[in-house]
Design a protein around this motif. Structure first.
Motif, PDB file in Angstrom:
ATOM      1  N   PRO A  82     -41.413   0.272  29.112  1.00 21.19           N
ATOM      2  CA  PRO A  82     -41.579   1.350  27.923  1.00 21.19           C
ATOM      3  C   PRO A  82     -40.321   1.651  27.261  1.00 21.19           C
ATOM      4  O   PRO A  82     -39.133   1.793  27.889  1.00 21.19           O
ATOM      5  N   ILE A  83     -40.209   1.710  25.943  1.00 22.30           N
ATOM      6  CA  ILE A  83     -39.380   1.743  24.909  1.00 22.30           C
ATOM      7  C   ILE A  83     -39.492   2.998  24.077  1.00 22.30           C
ATOM      8  O   ILE A  83     -40.705   3.031  23.436  1.00 22.30           O
ATOM      9  N   ALA A  84     -38.565   3.780  23.981  1.00 19.28           N
ATOM     10  CA  ALA A  84     -38.956   4.994  23.064  1.00 19.28           C
ATOM     11  C   ALA A  84     -37.744   5.635  22.730  1.00 19.28           C
ATOM     12  O   ALA A  84     -36.574   5.369  23.232  1.00 19.28           O
ATOM     13  N   GLY A  85     -37.746   6.510  21.620  1.00 21.80           N
ATOM     14  CA  GLY A  85     -36.561   6.911  21.231  1.00 21.80           C
ATOM     15  C   GLY A  85     -36.685   8.133  20.193  1.00 21.80           C
ATOM     16  O   GLY A  85     -37.483   8.316  19.642  1.00 21.80           O
ATOM     17  N   GLU A  86     -35.424   8.953  19.763  1.00 20.60           N
ATOM     18  CA  GLU A  86     -35.412   9.684  18.906  1.00 20.60           C
ATOM     19  C   GLU A  86     -34.014   9.944  18.225  1.00 20.60           C
ATOM     20  O   GLU A  86     -33.107   9.789  18.979  1.00 20.60           O
ATOM     21  N   PHE A  87     -33.927  10.340  16.987  1.00 16.75           N
ATOM     22  CA  PHE A  87     -32.783  10.935  16.343  1.00 16.75           C
ATOM     23  C   PHE A  87     -32.885  12.226  15.757  1.00 16.75           C
ATOM     24  O   PHE A  87     -34.265  12.165  15.030  1.00 16.75           O
ATOM     25  N   ASP A  88     -32.042  12.899  15.452  1.00 17.76           N
ATOM     26  CA  ASP A  88     -32.279  14.218  14.508  1.00 17.76           C
ATOM     27  C   ASP A  88     -30.890  14.571  14.059  1.00 17.76           C
ATOM     28  O   ASP A  88     -30.024  15.287  14.746  1.00 17.76           O
ATOM     29  N   ASP A 123     -26.435  15.217  16.618  1.00 16.53           N
ATOM     30  CA  ASP A 123     -27.601  14.255  16.743  1.00 16.53           C
ATOM     31  C   ASP A 123     -28.449  14.787  18.439  1.00 16.53           C
ATOM     32  O   ASP A 123     -27.595  14.815  19.324  1.00 16.53           O
ATOM     33  N   GLY A 124     -29.610  15.166  18.042  1.00 18.03           N
ATOM     34  CA  GLY A 124     -30.331  15.669  19.249  1.00 18.03           C
ATOM     35  C   GLY A 124     -31.624  15.099  19.397  1.00 18.03           C
ATOM     36  O   GLY A 124     -32.250  14.414  18.633  1.00 18.03           O
ATOM     37  N   THR A 125     -32.391  15.560  20.320  1.00 14.18           N
ATOM     38  CA  THR A 125     -33.814  15.196  20.822  1.00 14.18           C
ATOM     39  C   THR A 125     -34.706  16.353  20.690  1.00 14.18           C
ATOM     40  O   THR A 125     -35.289  16.792  21.854  1.00 14.18           O
ATOM     41  N   THR A 126     -34.729  16.862  19.598  1.00 14.69           N
ATOM     42  CA  THR A 126     -35.756  18.371  19.385  1.00 14.69           C
ATOM     43  C   THR A 126     -37.050  18.247  19.344  1.00 14.69           C
ATOM     44  O   THR A 126     -37.713  19.050  19.989  1.00 14.69           O
ATOM     45  N   THR A 127     -37.614  16.876  19.237  1.00 11.04           N
ATOM     46  CA  THR A 127     -38.987  16.584  19.175  1.00 11.04           C
ATOM     47  C   THR A 127     -39.547  16.480  20.523  1.00 11.04           C
ATOM     48  O   THR A 127     -40.570  17.082  21.217  1.00 11.04           O
ATOM     49  N   THR A 176     -32.868   4.711  20.311  1.00 11.29           N
ATOM     50  CA  THR A 176     -33.651   4.420  21.832  1.00 11.29           C
ATOM     51  C   THR A 176     -32.873   5.368  22.825  1.00 11.29           C
ATOM     52  O   THR A 176     -31.721   5.285  22.818  1.00 11.29           O
ATOM     53  N   PHE A 177     -33.707   5.930  23.577  1.00 12.42           N
ATOM     54  CA  PHE A 177     -33.158   6.943  24.702  1.00 12.42           C
ATOM     55  C   PHE A 177     -32.016   6.186  25.462  1.00 12.42           C
ATOM     56  O   PHE A 177     -32.203   5.191  26.072  1.00 12.42           O
ATOM     57  N   GLY A 178     -30.807   6.785  25.377  1.00 14.19           N
ATOM     58  CA  GLY A 178     -29.584   6.215  26.190  1.00 14.19           C
ATOM     59  C   GLY A 178     -28.619   5.087  25.800  1.00 14.19           C
ATOM     60  O   GLY A 178     -28.002   4.770  26.557  1.00 14.19           O
TER      61      GLY A 178
END
Length: 227
Positions: A82-88, A123-127, A176-178
């Motif tokens: 599983p690959i996922a990510g976020e930027f803000d 830069d955070g993971t607000t969603t 990508t997380f991490g």
């Protein structure tokens, strides 16, 4: 419509890459409006020096954008890992004029109190609510601020890149997380980081095929060094 600068268009391209990639399910893609308050890079850096007493290195103007923010959250559905990510990412003037973020550090030492008071999250993971936050450290007479990555229970880590290099890597990794651990003094061979190591390995196996315009060789070298 406001004409975009080449650097700003590079961020629009990142959002387009996520939207157009059939392997990626996007839950958020947001190109914030071009700010009508903040000016060009030279003007804004001068304003930060005058009104916030923060003098930034002129080299950081190369990665200045006028968007109020730019953000995305996504996941790869058909993948062995599983690959996922976020930027803000927020506008740097907003970031540096805001108060320090509220971080849940238990019983911080005097040195940690000082560090906390100097951090400004950008830069955070607000969603997704993963709880990751990257911050600039504002210190007197330090024109190229340190970067610090707060990963919640896994602690806070100084990154060995500057603001512009961070944004370059962010465009490649798509948040990508991490991914920030690739630039921190961390052994991803430790049990606590096993899922992160698998995720980053999966990213570096998959992304060169999904996004062939980017060169992932340096990131692969960094992952090998940390695993």
């Amino acid at each position: 419509m406001t004409d975009l600068k080449p650097y700003e268009r590079s961020w629009v391209s990142v959002l387009d890459e996520l939207r157009s990639c059939a392997a990626v399910r996007v839950s958020r893609v947001e190109q914030g409006p071009v700010s009508q308050v903040f000016g060009d890079a030279e003007t804004e850096f001068a304003n930060l020096a005058e009104f916030e007493d923060i003098s930034l290195d002129p080299s950081l103007q190369q990665c200045y954008f006028r968007f109020v923010s730019i953000a995305a959250a996504w996941e790869v559905e058909d993948s062995d890992t599983p690959i996922a990510g976020e930027f803000d990412v927020a506008h740097i003037s907003d970031v540096l004029s805001n108060d320090p973020p509220e971080l849940g550090w238990s019983n911080p030492t005097r040195e940690e109190h000082e560090l906390l008071s100097q951090l400004r999250g950008f830069d955070g993971t607000t969603t997704t609510g993963v709880g990751h936050l990257t911050a600039l450290r504002v210190q007197p007479d330090v024109p190229n601020p340190e970067l610090w990555f707060d990963a919640g229970p896994l602690g806070v880590h100084r990154l060995d890149i500057d603001y512009c290099a961070y944004l370059d890597a962010l465009r490649m990794t798509k948040g990508t997380f991490g991914w920030q651990y690739l630039f921190a003094e961390v052994s991803l061979a430790q049990e606590d980081y096993a899922s992160t190591a698998r995720r980053l390995s999966g990213m570096l196996d998959l992304f060169p095929r999904l996004f062939p315009a980017y060169d992932y060789a340096d990131l692969r070298t960094r992952l090998e060094a940390r695993t």
